[in-house]
Write a protein that holds these residues in place. Sequence first.
Motif, PDB file in Angstrom:
ATOM      1  N   VAL A  82       0.867  -1.177   0.000  1.00  0.00           N
ATOM      2  CA  VAL A  82       0.000   0.000   0.000  1.00  0.00           C
ATOM      3  C   VAL A  82       0.906   1.230   0.000  1.00  0.00           C
ATOM      4  CG1 VAL A  82      -1.744   1.306   1.251  1.00  0.00           C
ATOM      5  CG2 VAL A  82      -1.909  -1.182   1.135  1.00  0.00           C
ATOM      6  N   ASP A  83       0.841   1.971  -1.094  1.00  0.00           N
ATOM      7  CA  ASP A  83       1.720   3.104  -1.361  1.00  0.00           C
ATOM      8  C   ASP A  83       0.934   4.390  -1.091  1.00  0.00           C
ATOM      9  OD1 ASP A  83       3.478   4.967  -2.389  1.00  0.00           O
ATOM     10  OD2 ASP A  83       3.530   4.133  -4.421  1.00  0.00           O
ATOM     11  N   VAL A  84       1.115   4.947   0.101  1.00  0.00           N
ATOM     12  CA  VAL A  84       0.336   6.120   0.526  1.00  0.00           C
ATOM     13  C   VAL A  84       1.128   7.379   0.192  1.00  0.00           C
ATOM     14  CG1 VAL A  84      -0.922   7.200   2.422  1.00  0.00           C
ATOM     15  CG2 VAL A  84      -0.546   4.719   2.426  1.00  0.00           C
ATOM     16  N   GLY A  85       0.504   8.248  -0.604  1.00  0.00           N
ATOM     17  CA  GLY A  85       1.233   9.378  -1.152  1.00  0.00           C
ATOM     18  C   GLY A  85       2.029   8.910  -2.354  1.00  0.00           C
ATOM     19  N   ALA A  86       1.350   8.198  -3.253  1.00  0.00           N
ATOM     20  CA  ALA A  86       2.025   7.545  -4.377  1.00  0.00           C
ATOM     21  C   ALA A  86       2.597   8.541  -5.365  1.00  0.00           C
ATOM     22  CB  ALA A  86       1.054   6.601  -5.094  1.00  0.00           C
ATOM     23  N   ASN A  87       2.024   9.753  -5.423  1.00  0.00           N
ATOM     24  CA  ASN A  87       2.445  10.764  -6.382  1.00  0.00           C
ATOM     25  C   ASN A  87       2.362  10.177  -7.793  1.00  0.00           C
ATOM     26  OD1 ASN A  87       4.848  12.732  -7.635  1.00  0.00           O
ATOM     27  ND2 ASN A  87       3.536  13.709  -6.133  1.00  0.00           N
ATOM     28  N   THR A  88       3.395  10.281  -8.593  1.00  0.00           N
ATOM     29  CA  THR A  88       3.322   9.767  -9.966  1.00  0.00           C
ATOM     30  C   THR A  88       3.610   8.275 -10.055  1.00  0.00           C
ATOM     31  OG1 THR A  88       5.615  10.398 -10.423  1.00  0.00           O
ATOM     32  CG2 THR A  88       3.900  12.011 -10.954  1.00  0.00           C
ATOM     33  N   GLY A  89       3.855   7.629  -8.904  1.00  0.00           N
ATOM     34  CA  GLY A  89       3.873   6.166  -8.878  1.00  0.00           C
ATOM     35  C   GLY A  89       5.214   5.482  -8.887  1.00  0.00           C
ATOM     36  N   VAL A  90       6.302   6.194  -8.577  1.00  0.00           N
ATOM     37  CA  VAL A  90       7.626   5.580  -8.686  1.00  0.00           C
ATOM     38  C   VAL A  90       7.735   4.305  -7.850  1.00  0.00           C
ATOM     39  CG1 VAL A  90      10.083   5.894  -8.195  1.00  0.00           C
ATOM     40  CG2 VAL A  90       8.786   7.734  -9.249  1.00  0.00           C
ATOM     41  N   TYR A  91       7.277   4.339  -6.599  1.00  0.00           N
ATOM     42  CA  TYR A  91       7.409   3.163  -5.737  1.00  0.00           C
ATOM     43  C   TYR A  91       6.524   2.018  -6.241  1.00  0.00           C
ATOM     44  CZ  TYR A  91      10.227   5.441  -2.110  1.00  0.00           C
ATOM     45  OH  TYR A  91      11.251   6.058  -1.416  1.00  0.00           O
ATOM     46  N   SER A  92       5.279   2.313  -6.571  1.00  0.00           N
ATOM     47  CA  SER A  92       4.376   1.272  -7.064  1.00  0.00           C
ATOM     48  C   SER A  92       4.875   0.680  -8.379  1.00  0.00           C
ATOM     49  CB  SER A  92       2.967   1.838  -7.256  1.00  0.00           C
ATOM     50  OG  SER A  92       2.372   2.150  -6.010  1.00  0.00           O
ATOM     51  N   VAL A 105      -1.234  -1.025  -4.235  1.00  0.00           N
ATOM     52  CA  VAL A 105      -2.375  -0.118  -4.158  1.00  0.00           C
ATOM     53  C   VAL A 105      -1.796   1.285  -4.001  1.00  0.00           C
ATOM     54  CG1 VAL A 105      -4.488   0.497  -2.937  1.00  0.00           C
ATOM     55  CG2 VAL A 105      -3.774  -1.903  -3.064  1.00  0.00           C
ATOM     56  N   ALA A 106      -1.931   2.097  -5.039  1.00  0.00           N
ATOM     57  CA  ALA A 106      -1.303   3.420  -5.095  1.00  0.00           C
ATOM     58  C   ALA A 106      -2.333   4.483  -4.720  1.00  0.00           C
ATOM     59  CB  ALA A 106      -0.743   3.682  -6.494  1.00  0.00           C
ATOM     60  N   ILE A 107      -2.180   5.066  -3.546  1.00  0.00           N
ATOM     61  CA  ILE A 107      -3.154   6.013  -3.005  1.00  0.00           C
ATOM     62  C   ILE A 107      -2.628   7.432  -3.180  1.00  0.00           C
ATOM     63  CG2 ILE A 107      -4.357   6.754  -0.924  1.00  0.00           C
ATOM     64  CD1 ILE A 107      -4.303   3.855   0.019  1.00  0.00           C
ATOM     65  N   GLU A 108      -3.364   8.234  -3.948  1.00  0.00           N
ATOM     66  CA  GLU A 108      -2.935   9.603  -4.258  1.00  0.00           C
ATOM     67  C   GLU A 108      -4.137  10.538  -4.222  1.00  0.00           C
ATOM     68  OE1 GLU A 108      -1.409  12.985  -4.817  1.00  0.00           O
ATOM     69  OE2 GLU A 108      -0.069  11.258  -4.581  1.00  0.00           O
ATOM     70  N   PRO A 109      -4.152  11.541  -3.312  1.00  0.00           N
ATOM     71  CA  PRO A 109      -5.319  12.409  -3.167  1.00  0.00           C
ATOM     72  C   PRO A 109      -5.387  13.573  -4.149  1.00  0.00           C
ATOM     73  CG  PRO A 109      -3.699  12.945  -1.498  1.00  0.00           C
ATOM     74  CD  PRO A 109      -3.156  11.761  -2.251  1.00  0.00           C
ATOM     75  N   ASN A 110      -4.260  13.919  -4.785  1.00  0.00           N
ATOM     76  CA  ASN A 110      -4.221  15.055  -5.696  1.00  0.00           C
ATOM     77  C   ASN A 110      -4.845  14.654  -7.031  1.00  0.00           C
ATOM     78  OD1 ASN A 110      -3.516  17.089  -7.523  1.00  0.00           O
ATOM     79  ND2 ASN A 110      -1.509  17.436  -6.586  1.00  0.00           N
ATOM     80  N   PRO A 111      -6.020  15.189  -7.399  1.00  0.00           N
ATOM     81  CA  PRO A 111      -6.695  14.740  -8.624  1.00  0.00           C
ATOM     82  C   PRO A 111      -5.835  14.863  -9.870  1.00  0.00           C
ATOM     83  CG  PRO A 111      -8.169  16.100  -7.302  1.00  0.00           C
ATOM     84  CD  PRO A 111      -6.812  16.210  -6.678  1.00  0.00           C
ATOM     85  N   GLU A 112      -5.098  15.955  -9.969  1.00  0.00           N
ATOM     86  CA  GLU A 112      -4.258  16.162 -11.153  1.00  0.00           C
ATOM     87  C   GLU A 112      -3.145  15.114 -11.223  1.00  0.00           C
ATOM     88  OE1 GLU A 112      -1.546  19.675 -13.244  1.00  0.00           O
ATOM     89  OE2 GLU A 112      -2.527  20.029 -11.318  1.00  0.00           O
ATOM     90  N   ILE A 113      -2.501  14.854 -10.094  1.00  0.00           N
ATOM     91  CA  ILE A 113      -1.401  13.891 -10.073  1.00  0.00           C
ATOM     92  C   ILE A 113      -1.925  12.464 -10.156  1.00  0.00           C
ATOM     93  CG2 ILE A 113       0.599  13.076  -8.755  1.00  0.00           C
ATOM     94  CD1 ILE A 113       0.826  15.862 -10.059  1.00  0.00           C
ATOM     95  N   ALA A 114      -3.111  12.213  -9.629  1.00  0.00           N
ATOM     96  CA  ALA A 114      -3.706  10.880  -9.779  1.00  0.00           C
ATOM     97  C   ALA A 114      -3.873  10.523 -11.250  1.00  0.00           C
ATOM     98  CB  ALA A 114      -5.051  10.822  -9.057  1.00  0.00           C
ATOM     99  N   ALA A 115      -4.176  11.519 -12.083  1.00  0.00           N
ATOM    100  CA  ALA A 115      -4.299  11.274 -13.524  1.00  0.00           C
ATOM    101  C   ALA A 115      -2.952  10.930 -14.139  1.00  0.00           C
ATOM    102  CB  ALA A 115      -4.904  12.499 -14.212  1.00  0.00           C
ATOM    103  N   THR A 116      -1.863  11.588 -13.676  1.00  0.00           N
ATOM    104  CA  THR A 116      -0.541  11.258 -14.201  1.00  0.00           C
ATOM    105  C   THR A 116      -0.107   9.876 -13.736  1.00  0.00           C
ATOM    106  OG1 THR A 116       0.711  12.253 -12.375  1.00  0.00           O
ATOM    107  CG2 THR A 116       0.067  13.702 -14.156  1.00  0.00           C
ATOM    108  N   LEU A 117      -0.491   9.516 -12.524  1.00  0.00           N
ATOM    109  CA  LEU A 117      -0.224   8.158 -12.031  1.00  0.00           C
ATOM    110  C   LEU A 117      -0.882   7.124 -12.935  1.00  0.00           C
ATOM    111  CD1 LEU A 117       0.575   5.988  -9.909  1.00  0.00           C
ATOM    112  CD2 LEU A 117      -1.449   6.681  -8.611  1.00  0.00           C
TER     113      LEU A 117
END
Length: 270
Positions: A82-92, A105-117
């Motif tokens: 569980v990757d909390v604060g996944a940002n653009t997903g480097v760890y996941s 499970v890549a958890i990202e609250p920023n809608p704009e960055i969630a799209a880049t993820l």
Amino acid sequence: MRRITVPAAVSRVLRDVLSVARSLPNAAYYRLAGANYRYRLVATEKRVRHGSFRSYELYDRHGNDWLLAALLDRCRDGDVVVDVGANTGVYSLSVAAEYPDAIAVAIEPNPEIAATLQANVAASGFEGRIRPLELGLAAESGSLPFYRSSYHELSSFNRFNAERWGARIADTESVRVEPLDSLVDAGEVPPPDHLKIDVEGFGLDVLCGAREVLATHRPFVYVEPHARHEGESDERGEAATDIRDLLVELEYAIIPGEDGWVCVPEGDRE
């Protein structure tokens, strides 16, 4: 005279730009990376030990993180991360590249960055290995103001952290938050074997909402505390000692490293 096609010329320019990206100041890097994401110009390959992934980041900014290496060392095929604060997903993305049968499970609250993820997951063909969730984790269910930083990696529920390094608040919006305990109880997130937390000053809240998961499922925890300094108000970051006290209370041994802590459940796992 050799004729150069438009696609070849564009590709050459992009390679030249990427070659100097590491030396760019923060503001210039984020503007350039933002354009690459916005127009989906080029998703370059990033190497991860025995595997690789693709992303629209200009280069692998966190590929050499000590905390990422610690996660990859302990992870195994079949594990849940569980990757909390996944940002653009480097760890996941790194976990998926190294362990084809692991689930991230890549958890990202920023809608704009969630799209880049999502774009990075698709570019790597990892849709079956990474499950993005667009929300935040907190101690209680509800919604909180989320501060979108001009340096997207600093975006946070903590305003001070979103304005570090000369960044500014680009926008503020209300974002859904849930405790990890509730998500696991509801079956929305499988019980984790590994819990990575990098949330720019909100880590204590995430851990307070995960007490049952920590006590019952005993995941390894990889956390990057953002400590507040002596004399600063409670709004300026978080007290690393509070995170340490909570983990020690739950019988975790803490191993400090270059950019965070690896927290090992005592008596349960090696």
